[in-house]
Design a protein around this motif. Structure first.
Motif, PDB file in Angstrom:
ATOM      1  N   MET A 178     -28.278 -27.218  41.754  1.00 21.72           N
ATOM      2  CA  MET A 178     -29.281 -26.154  41.937  1.00 21.72           C
ATOM      3  C   MET A 178     -30.519 -26.733  42.613  1.00 21.72           C
ATOM      4  N   SER A 179     -30.889 -27.951  42.199  1.00 20.89           N
ATOM      5  CA  SER A 179     -32.093 -28.580  42.735  1.00 20.89           C
ATOM      6  C   SER A 179     -31.899 -29.013  44.193  1.00 20.89           C
ATOM      7  N   ARG A 180     -30.765 -29.664  44.481  1.00 23.98           N
ATOM      8  CA  ARG A 180     -30.525 -30.169  45.845  1.00 23.98           C
ATOM      9  C   ARG A 180     -30.367 -29.047  46.845  1.00 23.98           C
ATOM     10  N   GLU A 181     -29.727 -27.953  46.425  1.00 26.15           N
ATOM     11  CA  GLU A 181     -29.353 -26.906  47.384  1.00 26.15           C
ATOM     12  C   GLU A 181     -30.160 -25.627  47.221  1.00 26.15           C
ATOM     13  N   ASN A 182     -31.183 -25.669  46.362  1.00 26.36           N
ATOM     14  CA  ASN A 182     -32.004 -24.483  46.092  1.00 26.36           C
ATOM     15  C   ASN A 182     -31.092 -23.285  45.789  1.00 26.36           C
ATOM     16  N   ALA A 183     -30.111 -23.533  44.911  1.00 29.37           N
ATOM     17  CA  ALA A 183     -29.073 -22.530  44.649  1.00 29.37           C
ATOM     18  C   ALA A 183     -29.263 -21.880  43.284  1.00 29.37           C
ATOM     19  N   ALA A 230     -26.067 -27.637  12.162  1.00 31.96           N
ATOM     20  CA  ALA A 230     -26.938 -26.467  11.989  1.00 31.96           C
ATOM     21  C   ALA A 230     -28.415 -26.849  11.965  1.00 31.96           C
ATOM     22  N   GLY A 231     -28.717 -28.126  11.771  1.00 34.29           N
ATOM     23  CA  GLY A 231     -30.114 -28.562  11.744  1.00 34.29           C
ATOM     24  C   GLY A 231     -30.641 -28.951  13.116  1.00 34.29           C
ATOM     25  N   VAL A 232     -29.792 -28.808  14.140  1.00 37.43           N
ATOM     26  CA  VAL A 232     -30.218 -29.153  15.506  1.00 37.43           C
ATOM     27  C   VAL A 232     -30.648 -27.859  16.214  1.00 37.43           C
ATOM     28  N   TYR A 233     -31.883 -27.813  16.709  1.00 36.74           N
ATOM     29  CA  TYR A 233     -32.323 -26.654  17.500  1.00 36.74           C
ATOM     30  C   TYR A 233     -31.607 -26.698  18.853  1.00 36.74           C
ATOM     31  N   ARG A 234     -31.064 -25.558  19.292  1.00 41.80           N
ATOM     32  CA  ARG A 234     -30.232 -25.559  20.509  1.00 41.80           C
ATOM     33  C   ARG A 234     -30.590 -24.436  21.479  1.00 41.80           C
ATOM     34  N   GLU A 235     -30.779 -24.812  22.740  1.00 43.82           N
ATOM     35  CA  GLU A 235     -30.906 -23.856  23.852  1.00 43.82           C
ATOM     36  C   GLU A 235     -30.085 -24.405  25.010  1.00 43.82           C
ATOM     37  N   GLY A 236     -29.444 -23.536  25.777  1.00 44.79           N
ATOM     38  CA  GLY A 236     -28.678 -23.993  26.940  1.00 44.79           C
ATOM     39  C   GLY A 236     -29.462 -23.809  28.228  1.00 44.79           C
ATOM     40  N   ILE A 237     -28.741 -23.817  29.360  1.00 42.34           N
ATOM     41  CA  ILE A 237     -29.438 -23.814  30.668  1.00 42.34           C
ATOM     42  C   ILE A 237     -29.323 -22.490  31.419  1.00 42.34           C
ATOM     43  N   ARG A 238     -28.762 -21.443  30.765  1.00 39.80           N
ATOM     44  CA  ARG A 238     -28.558 -20.185  31.500  1.00 39.80           C
ATOM     45  C   ARG A 238     -29.843 -19.588  32.042  1.00 39.80           C
ATOM     46  N   SER A 239     -30.977 -19.850  31.359  1.00 35.26           N
ATOM     47  CA  SER A 239     -32.226 -19.191  31.765  1.00 35.26           C
ATOM     48  C   SER A 239     -32.931 -19.922  32.912  1.00 35.26           C
ATOM     49  N   ILE A 240     -32.423 -21.099  33.308  1.00 38.39           N
ATOM     50  CA  ILE A 240     -33.123 -21.875  34.347  1.00 38.39           C
ATOM     51  C   ILE A 240     -32.821 -21.279  35.728  1.00 38.39           C
ATOM     52  N   THR A 241     -33.881 -21.025  36.487  1.00 41.39           N
ATOM     53  CA  THR A 241     -33.708 -20.447  37.825  1.00 41.39           C
ATOM     54  C   THR A 241     -34.098 -21.472  38.889  1.00 41.39           C
ATOM     55  N   LYS A 242     -33.721 -21.159  40.130  1.00 42.95           N
ATOM     56  CA  LYS A 242     -34.114 -22.071  41.218  1.00 42.95           C
ATOM     57  C   LYS A 242     -35.638 -22.065  41.398  1.00 42.95           C
ATOM     58  N   GLU A 243     -36.286 -20.949  41.009  1.00 41.66           N
ATOM     59  CA  GLU A 243     -37.760 -20.902  41.093  1.00 41.66           C
ATOM     60  C   GLU A 243     -38.370 -21.937  40.134  1.00 41.66           C
ATOM     61  N   ASP A 244     -37.821 -22.004  38.895  1.00 40.26           N
ATOM     62  CA  ASP A 244     -38.346 -22.983  37.927  1.00 40.26           C
ATOM     63  C   ASP A 244     -38.179 -24.399  38.461  1.00 40.26           C
TER      64      ASP A 244
END
Ligand SMILES: NC(=O)c1ccc[n+]([C@@H]2O[C@H](COP(=O)([O-])OP(=O)(O)OC[C@H]3O[C@@H](n4cnc5c(N)ncnc54)[C@H](OP(=O)(O)O)[C@@H]3O)[C@@H](O)[C@H]2O)c1
Length: 438
Positions: A178-183, A230-244
């Motif tokens: 995503m970073s290299r290709e602005n995708a 269950a004690g590990v806070y977890r978020e994935g990468i779906r919300s990351i955009t090329k703008e970010d």
């Protein structure tokens, strides 16, 4: 029954091996024993014989004599002539049941199973210890990178003050691309799936479960207590955009999915998995594509970095066979097994107790005094703004985009401030926010 002595014995001792699972890792482990038999023989000085291989689908074509295979995996772990079981199936069931049965039958076990070790590790390691057996799991974290053994042994004298890891190749590949290709995320994910870098159901990787299992294992080793998944806070990468990714770049950062562990006191840990902005100068920032890495800060050793191939048939086989050789050496000297148990349970802190910096992207109404009003709302919650980027996104609708970096602040306060900002009539939308490290 066909058996194959992969490492000829120079002594009388021959280590008899049963393999459960002959997929990516199982077939790689077998191939490594075969291809490197002379080199391994020179180093370890005893024979290794693969006695039986357990699989699910007995009808699948394989390149080895068919009578080496069975779909009766219990018969392998019950075979009194087998010394070591390589568990390379994955998942909790039936793998966990088979590992437990093998240990109860007096067999050493090597596994690559992160999910099993993260969920059942404490119980299984205790069982191995109580039986004087080995239970090794180097391949469960970081594929071919030696991380588990150094943490258990060479680094054990350190107080680990922080660990941060890029522990999932699929997400690192996607973010790099995503970073290299602005995708866009969706396009890169589809391409990764087409190339076989991502599963058809990518949830385990993309939503951070895989990283959660791995960081929970590493935290359990480093702190000697099982850190529950269950004690590990977890978020994935779906919300990351090329703008970010583009804004992060302008501000001097890259975005990585990190597993992070830090002790907040002697018996309380904060363990978290989420996308993170790290400065371009940080050692982890240059770890790209499918590569994995673990950065450790220990009180005596200082900063340390391990990196390499975190998955794939050959690198993972390298870790499995390293563990197998360790077991063999121990068996050859009549040792008692070297399983290092973790005690049950350690308290983990909620994510709201985190103190860090934040990246925040807002869509705002292009009105006078917007900046002052935003600073005032954040200030009420002890959040101060450090850096800023701005651009007009829709001149007709008078909408602009503002990106802030905050100074270090408390996450609970930051979330409350965001809720207030979201209600304000100067803000059209909170687009995204991401934690910053390093
Ligand atoms: N792939 C990697 O790069 C990698 C890296 C690090 C760790 N690991 C870990 O290594 C383990 C194996 O992964 P893998 O990628 O090699 O998996 P895989 O390619 O899907 O192979 C799994 C093997 O286990 C067998 N199997 C699955 N379920 C079974 C069941 N219920 N009963 C009997 N046999 C069963 C399959 O039999 P069939 O051949 O008949 O289908 C296959 O041979 C997992 O714990 C994984 O997390 C993998």
């Amino acid at each position: 029954m066909a058996t194959e002595t992969l490492i000829p014995s120079s002594a009388n001792r021959v280590l008899r091996v049963g393999i459960l699972g002959f997929g990516t890792v199982g077939s790689g482990a077998y191939r490594m024993l075969k291809d490197n038999r002379d080199a391994i023989q020179r180093k370890v000085g005893f024979g290794m014989e693969v006695v039986r291989i357990g699989i699910r689908d007995i009808g699948k074509p394989r390149d080895l004599p068919s009578d080496l295979f069975t779909d009766d995996l219990e018969s392998i772990v019950d075979d009194p002539s087998i010394d070591v079981i390589l568990e390379l199936i994955g998942g909790v069931d039936p793998a966990g049941r088979l590992v437990e049965r093998a240990l109860n039958n007096g067999k050493n076990v090597v596994t690559a199973n992160k999910e099993l070790m993260a969920k059942e590790g404490s119980r299984l390691v205790h069982l191995a210890k109580s039986k004087g057996l080995d239970l090794h799991y180097e391949a469960a974290v970081g594929g071919g990178i030696p991380i588990v053994q150094p943490l258990k042994h060479q680094l054990a004298g350190n107080d680990v003050l922080k660990m941060m890891g890029i522990l999932n190749g699929t997400t690192n590949y996607i973010l790099t691309k995503m970073s290299r290709e602005n995708a866009d995320f969706g396009d890169v994910l589809a391409e990764a799936q087409a190339k076989g870098y991502a599963e058809s159901d990518p949830t385990n990787d993309i939503d951070g479960f895989d990283t959660t299992y791995k960081i929970s294992i590493l935290a359990s080793i480093a702190f000697g207590k099982q850190v529950p998944v269950a004690g590990v806070y977890r978020e994935g990468i779906r919300s990351i955009t090329k703008e970010d990714i583009r804004y992060a770049d302008v501000l001097g950062y890259v975005i990585k999915l990190l597993g992070i562990v830090e002790p907040l006191s002697a018996d309380r840990l904060l363990v978290r998995v989420h996308p993170t902005l790290i400065p371009k100068g940080h050692q982890l920032a240059s770890v790209s594509d499918v590569y994995n890495a673990l950065w450790i800060h220990g009180d005596f050793v200082g900063d340390l970095m391990f990196s390499g191939r975190g998955a794939g048939s050959d690198p993972t086989a390298s870790a499995v066979i390293g563990d197998l050789i360790d077991v063999g050496r121990n068996v050859a000297i009549g040792g008692q097994g070297s399983a290092i148990p973790w005690d049950m349970g350690i308290e983990t802190e909620p994510i709201e107790s985190l103190e860090t910096e934040y990246y925040l992207r807002l869509r705002v109404k292009d009105k006078p005094k917007v900046l002052g009003q935003l600073a005032m709302i954040f200030g009420e919650f002890d959040v101060s703004l450090a850096a800023m980027e701005m651009r007009v996104v829709d001149a007709v609708a008078e909408l602009g985009e503002i990106v802030f970096l905050t100074h270090k602040c408390n996450e609970g306060n930051f979330r409350k401030a965001l809720a207030e900002v979201g209600k304000s009539d100067i803000v059209d939308r909170v687009c995204n926010w991401i934690r910053v490290e390093g």
